[in-house]
Design a protein around this motif. Structure first.
Motif, PDB file in Angstrom:
ATOM      1  N   ALA A 400       0.827  -1.203   0.000  1.00  0.00           N
ATOM      2  CA  ALA A 400       0.000   0.000   0.000  1.00  0.00           C
ATOM      3  C   ALA A 400       0.866   1.260   0.000  1.00  0.00           C
ATOM      4  O   ALA A 400       0.546   2.254  -0.657  1.00  0.00           O
ATOM      5  N   THR A 401       1.976   1.215   0.713  1.00  0.00           N
ATOM      6  CA  THR A 401       2.844   2.391   0.798  1.00  0.00           C
ATOM      7  C   THR A 401       3.347   2.818  -0.572  1.00  0.00           C
ATOM      8  O   THR A 401       3.390   4.011  -0.889  1.00  0.00           O
ATOM      9  N   VAL A 485      -5.101  -6.493   4.224  1.00  0.00           N
ATOM     10  CA  VAL A 485      -6.311  -6.138   4.979  1.00  0.00           C
ATOM     11  C   VAL A 485      -7.353  -5.562   4.028  1.00  0.00           C
ATOM     12  O   VAL A 485      -8.548  -5.866   4.123  1.00  0.00           O
ATOM     13  N   GLY A 486      -6.887  -4.722   3.091  1.00  0.00           N
ATOM     14  CA  GLY A 486      -7.806  -4.176   2.097  1.00  0.00           C
ATOM     15  C   GLY A 486      -8.464  -5.256   1.261  1.00  0.00           C
ATOM     16  O   GLY A 486      -9.655  -5.166   0.925  1.00  0.00           O
ATOM     17  N   VAL A 487      -7.710  -6.299   0.926  1.00  0.00           N
ATOM     18  CA  VAL A 487      -8.275  -7.413   0.158  1.00  0.00           C
ATOM     19  C   VAL A 487      -9.358  -8.120   0.961  1.00  0.00           C
ATOM     20  O   VAL A 487     -10.428  -8.453   0.435  1.00  0.00           O
ATOM     21  N   PHE A 492     -14.967  -9.861   1.580  1.00  0.00           N
ATOM     22  CA  PHE A 492     -16.033 -10.358   2.464  1.00  0.00           C
ATOM     23  C   PHE A 492     -16.879  -9.208   2.997  1.00  0.00           C
ATOM     24  O   PHE A 492     -16.356  -8.126   3.294  1.00  0.00           O
ATOM     25  N   GLU A 493     -18.173  -9.439   3.128  1.00  0.00           N
ATOM     26  CA  GLU A 493     -19.051  -8.417   3.713  1.00  0.00           C
ATOM     27  C   GLU A 493     -18.691  -8.170   5.171  1.00  0.00           C
ATOM     28  O   GLU A 493     -18.747  -7.048   5.654  1.00  0.00           O
ATOM     29  N   GLN A 494     -18.338  -9.227   5.889  1.00  0.00           N
ATOM     30  CA  GLN A 494     -17.897  -9.107   7.274  1.00  0.00           C
ATOM     31  C   GLN A 494     -16.509  -9.748   7.377  1.00  0.00           C
ATOM     32  O   GLN A 494     -16.385 -10.938   7.661  1.00  0.00           O
ATOM     33  N   PRO A 495     -15.460  -8.962   7.115  1.00  0.00           N
ATOM     34  CA  PRO A 495     -14.118  -9.538   6.977  1.00  0.00           C
ATOM     35  C   PRO A 495     -13.461  -9.975   8.268  1.00  0.00           C
ATOM     36  O   PRO A 495     -12.433 -10.630   8.230  1.00  0.00           O
ATOM     37  N   SER A 496     -13.978  -9.642   9.425  1.00  0.00           N
ATOM     38  CA  SER A 496     -13.361 -10.079  10.673  1.00  0.00           C
ATOM     39  C   SER A 496     -13.378 -11.600  10.729  1.00  0.00           C
ATOM     40  O   SER A 496     -14.310 -12.228  10.238  1.00  0.00           O
ATOM     41  N   SER A 555      -5.532   0.739   4.414  1.00  0.00           N
ATOM     42  CA  SER A 555      -6.132  -0.446   3.796  1.00  0.00           C
ATOM     43  C   SER A 555      -7.343  -0.116   2.928  1.00  0.00           C
ATOM     44  O   SER A 555      -7.708  -0.917   2.065  1.00  0.00           O
ATOM     45  N   GLU A 556      -7.953   1.055   3.120  1.00  0.00           N
ATOM     46  CA  GLU A 556      -9.202   1.354   2.427  1.00  0.00           C
ATOM     47  C   GLU A 556      -9.124   2.516   1.449  1.00  0.00           C
ATOM     48  O   GLU A 556      -9.996   2.671   0.594  1.00  0.00           O
ATOM     49  N   GLU A 557      -8.087   3.352   1.528  1.00  0.00           N
ATOM     50  CA  GLU A 557      -8.091   4.592   0.749  1.00  0.00           C
ATOM     51  C   GLU A 557      -6.904   4.684  -0.209  1.00  0.00           C
ATOM     52  O   GLU A 557      -6.447   5.781  -0.544  1.00  0.00           O
ATOM     53  N   MET A 558      -6.406   3.539  -0.682  1.00  0.00           N
ATOM     54  CA  MET A 558      -5.299   3.572  -1.633  1.00  0.00           C
ATOM     55  C   MET A 558      -5.732   4.285  -2.905  1.00  0.00           C
ATOM     56  O   MET A 558      -6.768   3.952  -3.488  1.00  0.00           O
TER      57      MET A 558
END
Length: 573
Positions: A400-401, A485-487, A492-496, A555-558
């Motif tokens: 991501a970085t 984590v982004g993947v 998944f709708e509920q990735p935990s 993880s979400e804003e790349m």
């Protein structure tokens, strides 16, 4: 004739003739003589903590010098450890020569079980290199080393593997001076005069040409010749994702493809593309789809490629110039010297647009957050590096970085190194050490990375400190595999609970650095990043700046992640 020269000395002679004076690896009984001799000759002899790191260091040295890299792995486990670097060098087109130790051949032919540190190595590594061989007899030394270098440096560059069994280590040879490279391989091969004339005519006729500059321009060290060509063409310079270094004098008109609106506009409007040092692979959409598609029917192509078997594979070309960039680019420059071209019709507009975009992203990168937003992390770190950018070496690492760096970087250094084709995380720290050693440890180096990548080879901080490398590692720390984590979140709708992608939040990179004898800085706020980097360089030591970054944003804003995914999506078609 030199009487009675040992094989290990002759090997060094042969590499010295190629301009090689750095050696990376961990000495063992097979190679202690070679290490001692190289050190006595004034070579830079660097022993890291892992042979895989040694392989990456050798690759970086090759990228910075244009010469073959040289890496040594001890028999058995040492050679096994460098296997990943072999594969990486193959995919990254890096001419690294790997020397592998081995027990005497009598051991291999014995019908025995339970032998110590023994496996038949050459067959395991042959698929990962362009050439693989073994010095079975002392008088094979010259021909095998020359063939390894010839294969590594010819056509599409890549690695070679030479096995060095212990029964020939101290054998002696009666040989003359090491021959010049031109006596056994092509050097600076030029293209045919007819093809060069055809290419020059296309350049003269073009109204909106672009110069596409890839990874090979920088690894062949032809930046100055390419600068002359760009100025004669009076056109925009488009970077491939692997060729992200900036050629001095061309910084303002150089735009990264796919992640720069100016680059994409220049590509779409171009009527001629002169492509240098690139395979036109997946990240470039093969020069056919995405931004290349709209005007494809009207765009001419001049393609400089050393490997004739690569011509026409990913797309067709109007004028292919088969030869070494070091030979072909000067031919184009010389043929264009009497040509006065007006600047491309859109050049000034593109330069202004790119400068405005760079300022815009710096302004709009989310600010005022604790932990720091990764976009702001990149902006502030690269702004701080601008004091060193013209002479500095920027090394990228991470997932991501790196994606954030494509959009938000504010620095334009003449050397940028990262692992684009293979995507091998953890290369950053070894690359930084190898590049600095190859450059004589005189230029400031900044590694901009994330904690996940940095932890792969963190022991090499001690190597960097021992080698007095002027390196500052700026590490964005979110205690997770941000890209992965982004993947999870997109899959998944509920990735935990997201297994396997998080670790202890107690890890402090600055404290680890101090334990290795380096300078450490800990940063929680964006306005602390620049001053921390300045203090790190001022310390005169290898340094680590630990920057706390926002794990959710990482993880979400790349930025432009959909564009990144097209590298894979189109490659499967």
């Amino acid at each position: 004739m030199t009487m009675g020269i040992p094989v290990y000395k002759r090997i060094l002679d042969l590499f010295e003739a190629e301009g090689v004076n750095t050696l990376f690896g961990i000495p063992d009984p097979n190679f202690v003589h070679m290490f001692t001799e190289a050190d006595a000759r004034g070579w830079s002899v660097v022993a890291p903590h892992h042979e895989l790191s040694a392989g990456f260091m050798a690759e970086a040295a090759s990228r910075m010098t244009g010469n073959p890299g040289l890496c040594i792995g001890t028999l058995g486990p040492g050679v096994a450890n460098i296997a990943g670097a072999m594969m990486c060098a193959l995919v990254e087109n890096s001419p690294v020569i790997f020397l592998g130790g081995q027990r005497a051949r009598i051991t291999e032919r014995r019908v025995r079980r339970g032998r110590i540190q023994f496996v038949q190595q050459e067959g395991l590594f042959a698929p990962s290199v362009k050439y693989s061989s073994s010095i079975e007899y002392a008088d094979q030394t010259d021909e095998i080393v020359h063939e390894a270098i010839r294969r590594a440096m010819s056509g599409t560059p890549g690695p070679a593997y030479i096995e060095f069994p212990s029964h020939v280590i101290l054998d002696e040879l009666n040989v003359g001076e090491a021959p010049e490279p031109s006596t056994y391989r092509l050097l600076n091969q030029g293209a045919g005069a007819r093809e060069v004339a055809e290419a020059v005519e296309l350049i003269r006729q073009a109204e909106r040409p672009i110069l596409l500059v890839g990874h090979g321009v920088h690894t062949s060290r032809t930046q100055e010749q390419v600068r002359e060509l760009a100025e004669l063409m009076a056109c925009p310079v488009i970077q491939t994702s692997g060729g992200t270094s900036f050629i001095p004098g061309l910084e303002d008109r150089t735009f990264p493809y796919l992640f720069s609106p100016a680059a994409n506009e220049a590509v779409e409007q171009s009527d001629l593309c002169v492509a240098l040092g690139t395979e036109l692979g997946e990240p470039m959409h093969y020069g056919r789809t995405q931004h290349w598609a709209g005007n494809d029917a009207n765009r001419k192509w001049v393609y400089v490629e050393q490997d004739p078997t690569a011509i026409g594979v990913n797309r067709s070309f109007d004028v292919p110039l088969v030869g070494d960039l070091r030979g072909v680019v000067p031919q184009l420059v010389e043929a264009l010297r009497d040509t006065t071209r007006a600047p491309s019709a859109n050049l000034e507009t593109l330069v202004d647009a790119d400068a405005a975009e760079l300022a815009r992203v710096a302004e709009e990168a989310p600010s005022g957050r604790t932990p720091v937003h990764p976009a702001r992390f990149v902006v502030e770190a690269t702004k701080a590096f601008n004091d060193y950018a013209q002479d500095g070496i920027l090394v990228r690492d991470g997932g991501a970085t790196v994606i954030f760096q494509w959009t938000y970087s504010q620095a334009k250094p003449r050397d940028v190194i990262w692992n684009q084709n293979f995507g091998h995380l953890g290369t950053g720290l070894p690359y930084a050490v190898g590049a600095s050693v190859a450059e004589g440890r005189t230029r400031p180096v900044m590694l901009l990375t994330s904690d996940s990548a940095f932890l792969f080879h963190i022991a090499e901080l001690e190597t960097a400190a021992r080698e007095n490398v002027p390196l500052v590692c700026v590490v964005g720390v979110d205690h997770q595999w941000g890209l992965e984590v982004g993947v999870y979140k997109r899959t998944f709708e509920q990735p935990s609970p997201q297994p396997g992608v998080h670790w202890s939040k107690d890890v402090r990179m600055d404290k680890i650095a101090e334990g290795f004898g380096c300078h450490g800085e800990y940063v929680e706020k964006e306005d602390e990043i620049g001053p921390a980097i300045q203090r790190a360089y001022a310390s005169g030591r290898t340094a680590v700046v630990h920057v706390c970054i926002d794990p959710k944003a990482n993880s979400e804003e790349m930025p432009k992640y959909d564009r990144f995914r097209t590298w894979y999506a189109e490659g499967t078609q």
